[in-house]
Scaffold this motif. Structure first.
Motif, PDB file in Angstrom:
ATOM      1  N   PRO A 174      -2.609  12.223  -4.635  1.00 44.44           N
ATOM      2  CA  PRO A 174      -3.395  11.019  -4.372  1.00 44.44           C
ATOM      3  C   PRO A 174      -4.890  11.326  -4.462  1.00 44.44           C
ATOM      4  CG  PRO A 174      -1.579  11.143  -2.830  1.00 44.44           C
ATOM      5  CD  PRO A 174      -1.572  12.444  -3.592  1.00 44.44           C
ATOM      6  N   GLU A 188      -1.784  -1.705 -12.554  1.00 39.97           N
ATOM      7  CA  GLU A 188      -1.247  -0.425 -12.115  1.00 39.97           C
ATOM      8  C   GLU A 188      -0.548   0.278 -13.265  1.00 39.97           C
ATOM      9  OE1 GLU A 188       1.013  -0.593  -8.519  1.00 39.97           O
ATOM     10  OE2 GLU A 188      -0.423  -1.914  -7.498  1.00 39.97           O
ATOM     11  N   ASP A 240      -2.236   6.896  -6.489  1.00 41.10           N
ATOM     12  CA  ASP A 240      -1.926   6.446  -5.135  1.00 41.10           C
ATOM     13  C   ASP A 240      -0.858   7.312  -4.482  1.00 41.10           C
ATOM     14  OD1 ASP A 240      -3.617   4.111  -5.166  1.00 41.10           O
ATOM     15  OD2 ASP A 240      -2.147   3.172  -6.489  1.00 41.10           O
ATOM     16  N   ASP A 241       0.122   7.711  -5.265  1.00 37.57           N
ATOM     17  CA  ASP A 241       1.270   8.409  -4.705  1.00 37.57           C
ATOM     18  C   ASP A 241       2.023   9.102  -5.826  1.00 37.57           C
ATOM     19  OD1 ASP A 241       2.987   9.269  -2.768  1.00 37.57           O
ATOM     20  OD2 ASP A 241       3.842   7.312  -2.304  1.00 37.57           O
ATOM     21  N   THR A 295       0.836  -1.181   0.000  1.00 36.08           N
ATOM     22  CA  THR A 295       0.000   0.000   0.000  1.00 36.08           C
ATOM     23  C   THR A 295       0.876   1.238   0.000  1.00 36.08           C
ATOM     24  OG1 THR A 295      -1.607  -1.190   1.326  1.00 36.08           O
ATOM     25  CG2 THR A 295      -1.840   1.214   1.204  1.00 36.08           C
ATOM     26  N   GLN A 346      -8.901   0.139  -3.038  1.00 37.24           N
ATOM     27  CA  GLN A 346      -7.473  -0.151  -2.990  1.00 37.24           C
ATOM     28  C   GLN A 346      -7.129  -1.411  -3.777  1.00 37.24           C
ATOM     29  OE1 GLN A 346      -7.240  -0.122   1.300  1.00 37.24           O
ATOM     30  NE2 GLN A 346      -6.021   1.747   1.295  1.00 37.24           N
ATOM     31  N   ALA A 404      -0.249   4.687  -9.753  1.00 33.14           N
ATOM     32  CA  ALA A 404      -1.700   4.685  -9.851  1.00 33.14           C
ATOM     33  C   ALA A 404      -2.200   3.261 -10.091  1.00 33.14           C
ATOM     34  CB  ALA A 404      -2.166   5.597 -10.981  1.00 33.14           C
ATOM     35  N   HIS A 405      -3.499   3.026  -9.785  1.00 36.93           N
ATOM     36  CA  HIS A 405      -4.071   1.697 -10.044  1.00 36.93           C
ATOM     37  C   HIS A 405      -5.443   1.825 -10.708  1.00 36.93           C
ATOM     38  CE1 HIS A 405      -6.115   2.544  -6.160  1.00 36.93           C
ATOM     39  NE2 HIS A 405      -7.067   1.749  -6.631  1.00 36.93           N
ATOM     40  N   SER A 408      -1.425   6.732   0.508  1.00 42.16           N
ATOM     41  CA  SER A 408      -2.803   6.284   0.516  1.00 42.16           C
ATOM     42  C   SER A 408      -3.245   5.778   1.879  1.00 42.16           C
ATOM     43  CB  SER A 408      -2.993   5.158  -0.512  1.00 42.16           C
ATOM     44  OG  SER A 408      -2.286   4.012  -0.115  1.00 42.16           O
TER      45      SER A 408
END
Length: 222
Positions: free
Chosen positions: A152, A194, A171-172, A50, A67, A219-220, A54
């Motif tokens: 995010p 991702e 996500d980051d 993770t 997630q 990212a996902h 996030s």
């Protein structure tokens, strides 16, 4: 790590030398990390898969549906990248590895163009799809000039050749020194679909004709 068969894509370094006419190409580091490695995705500060941005203090270790991500899509070439929050609406070109082991960057003559590593997974497939773009060229700002503004929770999408739209959530966003780039974290295989958006960042070092850092957006699929 043992290399896979010739068809297995190697793990390429993030975008090196984005300045057209000032030298530099995308550097290849390691062999077959993306596909044949089944590893935990993380860095020294984050032992699980993770991304740090996030998570919140006291949050459960159980992943939410968001997630975990959406159901994976079949392989299909990307056609267009759309990032509304930073006004990106750009077509794709495929990127390949040269005889010298370097990933060729997108042509610098077109500043509104992104590239994807064609021997890796396509955006929406399980794994980490690699999308690279110039931050600028010798003449002007380029497609990823404002990539640093993503945060995010921001969303972007990829139009695909099969007519489907793959939507991703950030996500980051992190910046790494090029001489200490976390190859495994960025390129290791993942259990969900991702994307990594990669461009140059930091200062431009005229002595080596390259930027000092890389900006990576994790990212996902949702």
């Amino acid at each position: 790590m043992t290399a896979g068969p010739p068809s297995t894509p190697p793990a390429e370094r993030a975008t090196d030398g984005q300045h057209a006419g000032r030298g530099g190409r995308l550097t290849l580091w390691g062999v077959a990390i993306i596909i044949i490695a089944v590893s935990v995705f993380g860095d020294h500060q984050q032992p699980d898969s993770t991304p740090q941005a996030s998570r919140s203090p006291g949050s459960s270790t159980a992943l939410t549906d968001t997630q975990r991500g959406a159901r994976p899509l079949p392989r299909s070439a990307p056609i267009r990248l759309l990032i509304p929050s930073i006004s990106v609406d750009a077509p794709f070109t495929s990127l390949s590895v040269s005889d010298t082991g370097q990933l060729e960057p997108p042509p610098a003559a077109d500043t509104n163009l992104v590239g994807w590593y064609a021997k890796g997974v396509t955006p929406g497939e399980v794994g980490a799809a690699i999308i690279a773009g110039h931050v600028d060229t010798a003449t002007s700002a380029a497609v990823f000039a404002e990539l640093y503004e993503l945060r995010p929770g921001d969303r972007f999408s990829v139009d695909r050749a099969d007519g489907r739209k793959a939507e991703f959530v950030v996500d980051d966003t992190e910046t790494f020194p090029k001489d200490d780039f976390p190859d495994t974290r960025v390129y290791a295989d993942t259990e969900r679909p991702e994307v990594r958006l990669i461009t140059c960042a930091g200062d431009y070092d005229h002595s080596v004709k390259d930027y000092t850092e890389n900006l990576v957006v994790f990212a996902h699929l949702v």
